[in-house]
Design an enzyme around this catalytic site. Structure first.
Site, short mmCIF file in Angstrom:
data_model
loop_
_atom_site.label_atom_id
_atom_site.label_comp_id
_atom_site.label_asym_id
_atom_site.label_seq_id
_atom_site.Cartn_x
_atom_site.Cartn_y
_atom_site.Cartn_z
N GLU A 305 0.76 63.44 16.86
CA GLU A 305 0.48 64.20 15.64
C GLU A 305 -0.96 64.69 15.55
OE1 GLU A 305 1.15 60.94 15.95
OE2 GLU A 305 0.11 59.71 14.47
N HIS A 329 9.15 64.44 12.46
CA HIS A 329 8.35 63.21 12.51
C HIS A 329 6.85 63.54 12.64
CE1 HIS A 329 7.58 58.94 13.63
NE2 HIS A 329 6.58 59.50 14.27
N GLU A 330 6.52 64.33 13.62
CA GLU A 330 5.09 64.63 13.84
C GLU A 330 4.50 65.40 12.66
OE1 GLU A 330 3.98 62.80 16.00
OE2 GLU A 330 5.81 62.45 17.14
N HIS A 333 3.51 63.20 9.79
CA HIS A 333 2.22 62.53 9.99
C HIS A 333 1.06 63.33 9.38
CE1 HIS A 333 2.94 58.93 12.31
NE2 HIS A 333 3.57 59.56 13.29
N GLU A 352 3.60 54.79 10.87
CA GLU A 352 4.87 55.14 11.51
C GLU A 352 6.09 54.91 10.62
OE1 GLU A 352 4.92 56.94 13.99
OE2 GLU A 352 2.89 56.68 14.78
N ASP A 410 -1.33 48.75 21.54
CA ASP A 410 -0.08 49.23 22.13
C ASP A 410 1.02 48.18 22.07
OD1 ASP A 410 -0.21 51.83 22.84
OD2 ASP A 410 0.11 51.46 24.99
N TYR A 418 8.23 51.45 13.04
CA TYR A 418 8.95 52.68 12.71
C TYR A 418 10.16 52.37 11.81
CZ TYR A 418 6.40 54.97 16.53
OH TYR A 418 5.42 55.49 17.34
N1 BES Z 1 1.83 58.53 16.84
C1 BES Z 1 2.98 58.39 17.65
C2 BES Z 1 2.68 58.29 19.11
C3 BES Z 1 1.87 57.08 19.49
C4 BES Z 1 2.19 55.83 19.04
C5 BES Z 1 0.81 57.22 20.35
C6 BES Z 1 1.42 54.73 19.41
C7 BES Z 1 0.04 56.12 20.72
C8 BES Z 1 0.35 54.87 20.24
C9 BES Z 1 3.96 59.54 17.43
O1 BES Z 1 3.97 60.05 16.14
C10 BES Z 1 5.34 59.00 17.66
O2 BES Z 1 5.74 58.13 16.93
N2 BES Z 1 6.02 59.51 18.68
C11 BES Z 1 7.36 59.08 19.03
C12 BES Z 1 8.37 60.09 18.64
C13 BES Z 1 8.93 59.91 17.28
C14 BES Z 1 10.01 60.95 17.03
C15 BES Z 1 9.44 58.53 16.99
C16 BES Z 1 7.41 58.94 20.52
O3 BES Z 1 6.49 59.36 21.20
O4 BES Z 1 8.41 58.44 21.02
ZN ZN Z 2 4.81 58.69 14.76
#
Ligand code: BES
Ligand code: ZN
Length: 661
Positions: A305, A329-330, A333, A352, A410, A418
């Site tokens: 995002e 989703h994005e 954010h 999330e 991480d 989520y």
């Molecule tokens: N912000 C996250 C990506 C992220 C999370 C980057 C943790 C680094 C550390 C992004 O918004 C996200 O949640 N992406 C998901 C997709 C979403 C539709 C659930 C992904 O990348 O799978």
């Molecule tokens: Zn996200």
């Protein structure tokens, strides 16, 4: 009017501070970083940053960097504007793997630098002595060729195959590998940048582009950017490549490599409608433009995002718009995450979980309740599976406010923040009805805009305001709120259990979908002996196919798999989610005919969500282990560090091996 926090107020309880920082309005005025108080910082230290923001805080970053594909480095300066508390003698920055050649004040006087001990996760503190009156420092530096935030792609790793490509991924704590700043989500900074790239390429950032076509100079083409809204450093992002643009709506558009951009534009045709739906729910979009950049296939996430410019995986391009919930989703954010930001990575669920809830509401508004409820059913299955995988209902990592002491943030990025986070919001919604909940959510965004949020602060805010008579305009005064919720509310909602206890509280709202029940019934019919061709699958959506695959029995004969494949062509599916679900079944049953497709899938994209489980599945069966090693040997150079980091652990690849051969 925004009320600035005084040190005295900072010493009060978070609840009081939250009330006092009320922005009391919904105008989308970008605040100065000076005014963007961080309610949480005085109370909750960010264990993933060396910074001491209460002494000296970075408020603006100005980058002047040259992108060098030959050496895979960014080199130049970061000029930081610093707000000093009275008596502060130094500023502490986060760095990881940077070569800092010197730090000066704005007038060029050299400043004393002290380096801390390097930590494998956090990197190294850089402490800079601040002579009296100095409020700007210039850090001259070069990034490491293997900086974890940066992926340098050879032309062969792009869609076009002619030009190289570079992009950054800052979340959670990777920005310190390319920018020496205070890399904590609670330390908001505005930024400007002056980026020089090879002449044939274009640079994009998560900021307003001041020179869209760049300016030719002796060293290449230079692009200028400016973001006037203060953001946490994990949202500073850069992409450099052969990029084309297609407008979608008055303030929306898509960037991608020229060979991908038209497919992307047709896939994302409803983007502007999504922004309109999100604004109806959460208030004005405060970032100006909303564009999407489709990344090369190795992008490790579904989406990221970055403000004004979401990065997405090309695996979203199903050609039937069936995977666009990722865009919802994005986009969400832009409020939950970018406007109101998790104060620490233990509060990640506030980014999330709220976003996953809003994502579903946007999908409902644009595509109708039937599609949204299907997505909620699939989400609940994922949540229950994640809880089981993490060790069951007592597993500590199923707690929303996750303990990350000594760990990489991480580690907390499972489906829990989520889907359990979204589930909590649905309990809140149900507890006093949608109109009240929507009014609360809208006021929450307005009152905390450009600030950070802690779990404790959120719970206190909900307790103080949700379903009270005057939530709608956010103007409640302490002691005057008139509760309209029942006295049992606290006992039925069980906020503390949701936030601080493992597992899934029994008051979670269970979604149902008639369409998915019908799809499940077809899976059961197949298990009971009905031939694949005789199943009723006409007109099925991606959600129905995913549910069907998930409802198939755990053991299927090779003959049954071949029957399914003949009837529905799963092995040849272009829809990445359906193909992924099918490939997991194929590995489980050792369905040989799908193995070339598995290999191709693992070699053609690097999205961690797909890649990690497939290697895990392969490593879980004896025949799969050599397969996994064989594929990974070729695939690893194509993946981003975020993905190789995860897969290395699964395959037991030693740390001594070079990360990017
Ligand atoms: N912000 C996250 C990506 C992220 C999370 C980057 C943790 C680094 C550390 C992004 O918004 C996200 O949640 N992406 C998901 C997709 C979403 C539709 C659930 C992904 O990348 O799978
Ligand atoms: Zn996200």
């Amino acid at each position: 009017m925004r009320i600035l926090l005084t040190p005295l107020v900072r010493a009060l309880t978070p609840t009081v501070a939250l009330v006092l920082t009320c922005a009391c309005g919904s105008r989308p005025a970008p605040p100065s970083p000076e005014a963007s108080s961080t309610v949480a910082s005085a109370f909750e230290r960010d264990i993933h940053s060396f910074a001491r923001p209460d002494e000296a805080r970075v408020t603006h970053v100005d980058l002047r960097l040259t992108v060098d594909f030959a050496t895979r480095t960014l080199a130049g300066t970061a000029t930081l504007t610093i707000r000093r508390a009275p008596g502060a003698k130094s500023v502490v920055l986060d760095t990881r793997g940077l070569t800092v050649s010197g730090v000066t004040s704005a007038d060029g006087a050299s400043l004393t630098v002290t380096r801390g001990t390097a930590d494998p996760i956090l990197g190294q503190a850089l402490s800079i002595a601040l002579p009296d009156g100095v409020t700007q420092i210039v850090v001259a530096y070069v990034t490491a060729p293997d900086a974890a935030a940066l992926q340098w792609l050879a032309p062969s790793q792009t869609a076009g195959g002619v030009h190289p490509y570079l992009y950054s991924q800052g979340e959670a704590i990777l920005t310190r590998t390319w920018i020496p700043t205070q890399d904590s989500p609670g330390i908001r900074q505005t930024y400007t940048a002056h980026i020089t790239v090879p002449r044939a390429l274009r640079a994009l950032m998560s900021a307003e582009s001041l020179t869209p076509d760049g300016v030719e100079g002796p060293a290449g083409r230079t692009f200028d950017f400016r973001l006037t809204q203060p953001v946490p450093p994990y949202l500073i992002a850069l992409a450099v490549g052969d990029l084309a643009f297609r407008p979608l709506g008055p303030r929306t558009g898509v960037y991608a490599e020229p060979s991908v951009v038209d497919v992307a534009a047709s896939e994302f045709a409803e983007l502007e409608q999504m922004v309109v739906a999100a604004e109806a729910l959460l208030g004005p979009y405060r970032w100006g433009r909303y564009d999407v950049l489709v990344m090369p296939p190795s992008f490790p996430f579904g989406g990221m995002e970055n403000p004004r410019l979401t990065f997405t995986t090309p695996t979203i391009l199903a050609r039937d718009r069936s995977l666009v919930s990722l865009l919802a989703h994005e986009l969400a954010h832009s409020w939950s995450g970018n406007l109101v930001t998790n104060a620490t990575w233990s509060d990640f669920w506030l980014n999330e979980g709220v976003t996953t809830y809003v994502e579903n509401r946007i999908m409902e508004a644009v595509y109708g309740p039937r599609r949204a409820e299907m997505l909620r059913v699939l989400e609940r299955r994922e949540l229950l599976k994640t809880i089981a995988d993490l060790g069951g209902m007592d597993a500590p990592d199923t707690i929303l406010h996750v303990n990350l002491a000594g760990r990489d943030p991480d580690d907390g990025a499972t489906q829990i923040p989520y889907d359990k986070g979204a589930a909590l919001l649905r309990v809140l919604e149900q507890s006093c009805g949608r109109p009240q909940f929507d009014a609360y959510l809208r006021s929450y965004m307005d009152r905390h805009a450009f600030q950070s949020a802690t779990t404790a602060g959120f719970l206190a805010d909900v307790r103080g305001r949700l379903c009270t008579a005057d939530t709608a305009d956010g103007s409640s005064k302490a002691g005057t709120t008139q509760a309209i919720r029942s006295p049992e509310w606290e006992r039925t909602v069980r906020l503390d259990e949701w936030a601080y206890k493992p597992g899934l509280p029994s008051n979670a709202v269970v979604a149902t979908s008639e369409a998915l029940e019908a799809a499940g019934a077809q899976a059961h019919a197949f298990a009971g002996g009905t031939a694949a061709r005789a199943l009723r699958t006409q007109g099925w959506s991606t959600e129905e196919w995913l549910h069907f695959l998930a409802e198939l029995p755990p053991a299927l004969s090779p003959g049954q798999l071949a029957d399914l494949d003949r009837a529905f062509g799963f092995t040849k599916r272009g829809n990445s989610e359906v193909l992924f679900a099918w490939l997991r079944i194929a590995i489980r049953q050792h369905y040989q005919p799908a193995m070339p497709a598995l290999e191709h899938f693992l070699l053609s994209q690097g999205r961690r969500k797909f890649v990690r489980p497939l290697y895990e599945d392969l490593m879980g069966v004896a025949w799969g282990r050599p397969e996994a090693r064989h594929i990974y040997a070729r695939a690893r150079p194509l993946y981003h560090a975020v993905t190789t980091g995860a897969v290395d652990k699964i395959l037991g690849v030693g740390v001594s091996e070079p990360r990017k051969p």
